[in-house]
Design an enzyme around this catalytic site. Sequence first.
Site, PDB file in Angstrom:
ATOM      1  N   ARG A  28      21.763   9.219  -7.812  1.00 18.21           N
ATOM      2  CA  ARG A  28      21.102   9.061  -7.476  1.00 18.21           C
ATOM      3  C   ARG A  28      19.131   8.574  -6.646  1.00 18.21           C
ATOM      4  O   ARG A  28      18.929   7.771  -6.317  1.00 18.21           O
ATOM      5  CB  ARG A  28      21.250  10.258  -6.221  1.00 18.21           C
ATOM      6  CG  ARG A  28      19.744  11.620  -6.761  1.00 18.21           C
ATOM      7  CD  ARG A  28      20.055  12.671  -5.853  1.00 18.21           C
ATOM      8  NE  ARG A  28      19.325  13.190  -6.165  1.00 18.21           N
ATOM      9  CZ  ARG A  28      19.750  14.852  -7.021  1.00 18.21           C
ATOM     10  NH1 ARG A  28      20.892  15.086  -7.380  1.00 18.21           N
ATOM     11  NH2 ARG A  28      18.845  15.334  -8.008  1.00 18.21           N
ATOM     12  N   ASN A  29      18.854   8.584  -8.649  1.00 15.06           N
ATOM     13  CA  ASN A  29      17.385   8.564  -8.236  1.00 15.06           C
ATOM     14  C   ASN A  29      17.507   7.470  -9.472  1.00 15.06           C
ATOM     15  O   ASN A  29      16.110   6.912  -9.476  1.00 15.06           O
ATOM     16  CB  ASN A  29      16.904   9.094  -8.071  1.00 15.06           C
ATOM     17  CG  ASN A  29      16.448  10.083  -7.882  1.00 15.06           C
ATOM     18  OD1 ASN A  29      16.372  10.215  -6.304  1.00 15.06           O
ATOM     19  ND2 ASN A  29      15.901  11.713  -7.556  1.00 15.06           N
ATOM     20  N   ASP A  65      11.513   6.634  -8.377  1.00 19.05           N
ATOM     21  CA  ASP A  65      11.210   7.889  -7.761  1.00 19.05           C
ATOM     22  C   ASP A  65      10.149   9.164  -8.991  1.00 19.05           C
ATOM     23  O   ASP A  65      10.397  10.458  -9.055  1.00 19.05           O
ATOM     24  CB  ASP A  65      12.370   9.327  -7.307  1.00 19.05           C
ATOM     25  CG  ASP A  65      12.319   8.338  -5.876  1.00 19.05           C
ATOM     26  OD1 ASP A  65      11.449   7.592  -5.212  1.00 19.05           O
ATOM     27  OD2 ASP A  65      13.571   9.271  -5.494  1.00 19.05           O
TER      28      ASP A  65
HETATM   29  P1  AMP Z   1      15.262   8.448  -2.324  1.00 20.42           P
HETATM   30  O1  AMP Z   1      14.060   8.789  -0.837  1.00 20.42           O
HETATM   31  O2  AMP Z   1      13.724   6.953  -3.278  1.00 20.42           O
HETATM   32  O3  AMP Z   1      15.902   9.112  -2.836  1.00 20.42           O
HETATM   33  O4  AMP Z   1      15.595   6.993  -1.246  1.00 20.42           O
HETATM   34  C1  AMP Z   1      17.349   7.672  -0.221  1.00 20.42           C
HETATM   35  C2  AMP Z   1      18.024   6.384  -0.522  1.00 20.42           C
HETATM   36  O5  AMP Z   1      17.540   5.519  -0.080  1.00 20.42           O
HETATM   37  C3  AMP Z   1      18.543   6.101  -2.256  1.00 20.42           C
HETATM   38  O6  AMP Z   1      19.489   6.968  -2.462  1.00 20.42           O
HETATM   39  C4  AMP Z   1      19.000   4.654  -2.169  1.00 20.42           C
HETATM   40  O7  AMP Z   1      20.458   4.617  -1.781  1.00 20.42           O
HETATM   41  C5  AMP Z   1      17.746   3.991  -0.349  1.00 20.42           C
HETATM   42  N1  AMP Z   1      16.901   3.320  -1.554  1.00 20.42           N
HETATM   43  C6  AMP Z   1      15.715   3.902  -1.967  1.00 20.42           C
HETATM   44  N2  AMP Z   1      14.852   2.889  -2.624  1.00 20.42           N
HETATM   45  C7  AMP Z   1      15.089   1.953  -2.875  1.00 20.42           C
HETATM   46  C8  AMP Z   1      14.980   0.709  -3.501  1.00 20.42           C
HETATM   47  N3  AMP Z   1      14.434   0.156  -4.036  1.00 20.42           N
HETATM   48  N4  AMP Z   1      15.821  -0.538  -2.721  1.00 20.42           N
HETATM   49  C9  AMP Z   1      17.676  -0.336  -2.171  1.00 20.42           C
HETATM   50  N5  AMP Z   1      17.856   0.937  -1.911  1.00 20.42           N
HETATM   51  C10 AMP Z   1      16.642   1.734  -2.253  1.00 20.42           C
END
Ligand code: AMP
Length: 411
Positions: free
Chosen positions: A273-274, A287
């Site tokens: 997921r990351n 992340d």
């Molecule tokens: P996170 O807070 O990093 O877990 O992000 C939550 C969700 O946002 C991730 O699971 C991705 O689906 C989407 N996401 C995060 N960063 C990006 C990115 N740089 N480009 C596209 N989607 C993103």
Amino acid sequence: MGWGLVPSIFLPRMRSRELHLVWPSWYFSGISRAQAQQMLLSPANGPGAFLIRPSESSRGHYSLSVRAQASVRHYRICTAANGLYLQKGRLFPSLEELLAYYKANWKLIHNPLLQPCVPQGAAGRGPECPPPPQQPLLQDGWERPRSEFALRRKLGEGYFGEVWEGLWLDSTPVAVKVIKSAYVKLADLTKEIQTLKSLRHERLIRLHAVCSAGEPVYIVTELMRKGNLQAFLGSPEGRALGLSLLLGFACHVAEGMSYLEERRIVHRDLAARNVLVGDDLGCKVADFGLARLLKEDIYSPSSGSKIPVKWTAPEAANYRVYSQKSDVWSFGVLLYEVFTYGQCPYEGLSNHETLQQVTWGYRLPRPASCPAEVYALMLECWRSSPEERPAFAALQETLDAARRRLHPALT
Ligand code: AMP
């Protein structure tokens, strides 16, 4: 217009005793259109830098010069009996009020007005000019004003807040992570951002900019259009992928993690997921380093659901001993996710049961589509003793070799 005296057309709301000040930093009295252009395009200035100067061609009027990307646009400001205007019908009593209006409504002139021009180069302010304005607060190139980013579509939500697809200066697509201060120790965030700025690798999500003045903090990164690897693997497009692409994902992540390992950076939350997937099916680790900023009560084992127990090495889940080798354990679980097309590991077990089973020696079984040599690597990642787990550099090498062996066409 004399030195040090600010005419009321600039600062009309000031009381008379306050008028003996330097001129506003955005006003350049003695320069031509060409000099304004040269200054705005100098390295000291970026897109959005602006100045106001007397018009060369129309006495008594002014010009607003604004840097776009690599060019400068000039707008005529006309003086009328009852005020000033840039567009007919929008009259202002002072240049300052006109500027404030177009800063807030910059779309009307198709150019954001971000910061006053920093004077530099051959173009001085002329003999009649006031001293140069104070430099802006010391900022590095990463810090950008929030107004440069337009949030368009929510992409997802994580531990830290929402992630949005956005446009930077109306042109560059980006992802914007809007950090929820309730969840993050903001004082530590600044330090962490410094680390992020120093990391640059093809297999790590690239940081573009940060808006850390005020809240919420924005962390702006490259946009990965296919989203996170876990969701992508479970999508129809992901489920149709063959072994070589799955191995490719594993290699990409190992490469990114190897780079972090070299720099002694511990991710703490490595999981599919990351990891994000681009249009070219290239994967990048995201992340990194942020996990440790989570407030203790959210990330600690005692708080239950938020700790990613199923991805966390037993020594980290039980005693919070995080290391590069606890990341290696998580990488083993990520391999399992890849070769099961995004299935949740230890399905049917709670976090507590998982931790208990793993501590007693239980290990995930080999996924049907996983080559035996890759499963052997997973088991090495899940050795109880952290020192006995392989390093990412070795994992990367072995996975690359497996990929070449299974698909000799991929040299
Ligand atoms: P996170 O807070 O990093 O877990 O992000 C939550 C969700 O946002 C991730 O699971 C991705 O689906 C989407 N996401 C995060 N960063 C990006 C990115 N740089 N480009 C596209 N989607 C993103």
